[in-house]
Design a protein around this motif. Structure first.
Motif: not given
Length: 184
Positions: A8, A11, A14-15, A52-54, A56-57, A72, A76
């Motif tokens: 988490n 992630k 990443y965001f 997954e991050c891409k 979701e984003g 997002l 998390e």
């Protein structure tokens, strides 16, 4: 002390990289470096985590990107925050430190990134004074690093520049010692 699950936390980092609309090579490299530092299994799930991050984003044209990213990050935090020390977790302070490290690595610490970091500071109950100290330490470290790079590229062999580099190396050592103390 609030803890967050490692995946988490990654992630969220990443965001954060996406907050300015562009993920730079410096940010990608720092993200991988931090991933490996906090989880020795990072390489085994790296590609699926990034995918997954891409996914979701994916940004909706009718939403402001920063609000999507805040949602997002909040999700998390809701899923990953745990009380006490658990396996597969990191302290909230370390998450904030890692976020600041990524935000500052491309020399462009913008308002969107700062909003995401401040949201995590608040939600992870990180003392605001500690956050400010971490932020200033990393800004100072980046400034020293940039100055050293400039001097190395523009004046090798000059005794004055060599003296300045020596002083900057000492300043860098002091900042690193301060950073280690802050993370205790």
């Amino acid at each position: 002390m609030k803890m967050i699950m490692r995946k988490n936390a990654l992630k969220i980092c990443y965001f954060l990289m996406a907050a300015d609309g562009l993920i730079t090579e410096a940010e990608r490299s720092k993200f991988d470096e931090l991933g490996e530092a906090i989880d020795d299994q990072y390489r085994t799930y790296r590609d699926s985590l990034l995918w997954e991050c891409k996914r979701e984003g994916m940004f909706s044209p009718d939403r402001d990107m920063i609000y999507l990213l805040l949602d997002l990050v909040d999700r998390e935090l809701k899923e990953g925050v745990k009380e006490g020390v658990l396996t597969d977790t990191i302290p909230g302070r370390l998450l904030v430190w890692n976020m600041l490290t990524i935000a500052l690595c491309d020399k462009d610490y913008n308002d969107g990134e700062r909003r995401l970091v401040e949201n995590v500071v608040r939600r992870m109950d990180v003392d605001v004074k500690d956050f400010k100290e971490m932020e200033q330490t990393l800004i100072a470290a980046n400034s020293v690093s940039m100055e050293m790079k400039f001097l190395r590229e523009n004046g090798t062999g000059d005794p004055d520049i060599e003296y300045q580099l020596k002083n900057l190396k000492e300043r860098e050592r002091i900042i690193a010692a301060n950073a280690r103390e802050q993370m205790r």
